[in-house]
Design a protein around this motif. Structure first.
Motif, PDB file in Angstrom:
ATOM      1  N   TYR A  36      25.881  32.220  63.870  1.00 24.74           N
ATOM      2  CA  TYR A  36      26.529  32.429  65.157  1.00 24.74           C
ATOM      3  C   TYR A  36      26.785  33.918  65.343  1.00 24.74           C
ATOM      4  N   ASN A  41      35.532  40.433  71.998  1.00 23.97           N
ATOM      5  CA  ASN A  41      36.428  39.725  72.914  1.00 23.97           C
ATOM      6  C   ASN A  41      35.773  38.501  73.557  1.00 23.97           C
ATOM      7  N   GLN A  42      34.847  37.896  72.832  1.00 23.62           N
ATOM      8  CA  GLN A  42      34.212  36.681  73.332  1.00 23.62           C
ATOM      9  C   GLN A  42      34.253  35.590  72.278  1.00 23.62           C
ATOM     10  N   GLY A  43      33.881  34.413  72.686  1.00 23.42           N
ATOM     11  CA  GLY A  43      33.733  33.317  71.734  1.00 23.42           C
ATOM     12  C   GLY A  43      32.426  33.448  70.979  1.00 23.42           C
ATOM     13  N   LEU A  44      32.176  32.482  70.116  1.00 23.12           N
ATOM     14  CA  LEU A  44      30.965  32.495  69.314  1.00 23.12           C
ATOM     15  C   LEU A  44      29.858  31.734  70.034  1.00 23.12           C
ATOM     16  N   PHE A  90      28.254  35.369  61.951  1.00 17.79           N
ATOM     17  CA  PHE A  90      28.820  34.411  61.019  1.00 17.79           C
ATOM     18  C   PHE A  90      27.746  33.434  60.539  1.00 17.79           C
ATOM     19  N   PHE A 101      32.900  28.347  57.670  1.00 15.16           N
ATOM     20  CA  PHE A 101      32.420  29.639  58.142  1.00 15.16           C
ATOM     21  C   PHE A 101      32.427  30.654  57.011  1.00 15.16           C
TER      22      PHE A 101
ATOM     23  N   TYR B  35      40.175  26.192  65.831  1.00 15.12           N
ATOM     24  CA  TYR B  35      40.062  27.155  64.747  1.00 15.12           C
ATOM     25  C   TYR B  35      40.999  28.325  65.015  1.00 15.12           C
ATOM     26  N   GLN B  37      41.121  32.503  64.019  1.00 13.53           N
ATOM     27  CA  GLN B  37      40.319  33.590  63.483  1.00 13.53           C
ATOM     28  C   GLN B  37      41.220  34.751  63.112  1.00 13.53           C
ATOM     29  N   LEU B  43      36.514  31.948  60.480  1.00 14.09           N
ATOM     30  CA  LEU B  43      37.255  30.953  61.261  1.00 14.09           C
ATOM     31  C   LEU B  43      37.683  29.827  60.333  1.00 14.09           C
ATOM     32  N   PHE B  90      40.393  29.485  68.732  1.00 15.16           N
ATOM     33  CA  PHE B  90      39.191  29.021  69.412  1.00 15.16           C
ATOM     34  C   PHE B  90      39.142  27.500  69.393  1.00 15.16           C
ATOM     35  N   THR B  94      31.394  19.533  70.042  1.00 19.71           N
ATOM     36  CA  THR B  94      30.022  19.241  69.663  1.00 19.71           C
ATOM     37  C   THR B  94      29.721  17.783  69.982  1.00 19.71           C
ATOM     38  N   LEU B 104      28.184  23.911  67.462  1.00 18.18           N
ATOM     39  CA  LEU B 104      29.494  24.028  68.079  1.00 18.18           C
ATOM     40  C   LEU B 104      29.398  24.857  69.353  1.00 18.18           C
ATOM     41  N   PHE B 106      31.787  26.926  71.842  1.00 14.09           N
ATOM     42  CA  PHE B 106      33.108  27.538  71.762  1.00 14.09           C
ATOM     43  C   PHE B 106      33.644  27.945  73.116  1.00 14.09           C
ATOM     44  N   GLY B 107      34.981  27.872  73.230  1.00 19.47           N
ATOM     45  CA  GLY B 107      35.666  28.528  74.317  1.00 19.47           C
ATOM     46  C   GLY B 107      35.745  30.013  74.052  1.00 19.47           C
ATOM     47  N   GLU B 108      36.341  30.749  75.004  1.00 20.41           N
ATOM     48  CA  GLU B 108      36.379  32.204  74.888  1.00 20.41           C
ATOM     49  C   GLU B 108      37.555  32.710  74.067  1.00 20.41           C
TER      50      GLU B 108
END
Lengths: 111, 115
Positions: A36, A41-44, A90, A101, B35, B37, B43, B90, B94, B104, B106-108
């Motif tokens: 990933y 500043n963003q998601g994965l 990751f 992870f 999760y 981080q 994570l 986060f 899925t 997965l 993910f949200g922001e």
């Protein structure tokens, strides 16, 4: 238990140079493996995934990874780094419920 | 196509306060997870759910509570915030194993600071 180890928390490459991010996995059974990417500043988001159909997996943005059972490795590569590749990467094992992870590798691309 | 939506994006709390981080997905995914981080730690899974009405603990569940009353929503509650819960959170979803490959979505993220 499945786990992954990422070697190097920070990697710096020059623009146009080869990118190599290392990941070793520990699993007693054929694993699910993913890479990933996380931009600042963003998601994965998913780069690529190993599904056991092929040992060389191609992903988005020119990245690929090779599954090597003999070395328990799943290293991520890109032939030529671009400034836009600067992000954190990751390595992830498992899938569905048992997701683990790696600690992440920050890639810096130097102009 | 919204995907996974988290709110709020930023929150500052005082020690001892409670709050709820919201997560919603519109992809009809069975599995949802939370999760946290933290720098240098990747994570870590807090809680997860394999469907409406079913939740379970992940690696770091203490101080957090979840519920799953619908397929779409999976809120995370901080019961009594502590400075150790300062982190970026986060939410992810899925499809079930029968549909997906474990990827997965993910949200922001929600950045939480506890003073």
């Amino acid at each position: 238990a499945q786990s992954v180890t990422q070697l190097g928390s920070h990697v710096s490459v020059s623009e146009g140079a080869l990118v190599l991010l290392r990941c070793n996995y520990s699993s007693s059974v054929p694993p699910y493996l993913f890479w990933y990417v996380q931009y600042p500043n963003q998601g994965l988001q998913l780069l690529l995934k190993y599904t056991s159909a092929a040992t060389l997996v191609k992903g988005i943005n020119g990245f690929e990874a090779e599954f090597k059972k003999s070395e328990t490795s799943f290293h991520l590569t890109k032939p030529s780094a671009h400034m836009s590749d600067a992000a954190e990467y990751f390595c992830v094992t498992g899938g569905y419920q048992k997701v683990t992870f790696g600690t992440g590798t920050k890639l810096q691309v130097i102009p | 196509n919204a995907g996974v939506t988290q709110t709020p994006k930023f929150q500052v709390l005082k020690t001892g306060q409670s709050m709820t981080l919201q997560c919603a997905q519109d992809m009809n995914h069975e599995y949802m997870s939370w999760y946290r981080q933290d720098p240098g730690m990747g994570l870590r899974l807090i809680h997860y759910s394999v469907g409406a009405g079913i939740t379970d603990q992940g690696e770091v569940p203490n101080g957090y509570n979840v519920s799953r009353s619908t397929t779409e929503d999976f809120p995370l509650r901080l019961l009594s915030a502590a400075p150790s819960q300062t982190s970026v959170y986060f939410c992810a979803s899925t499809p079930g194993l029968a549909e997906g490959t474990g990827e997965l979505f993910f949200g922001e993220g929600s950045r939480l600071t506890v003073l």
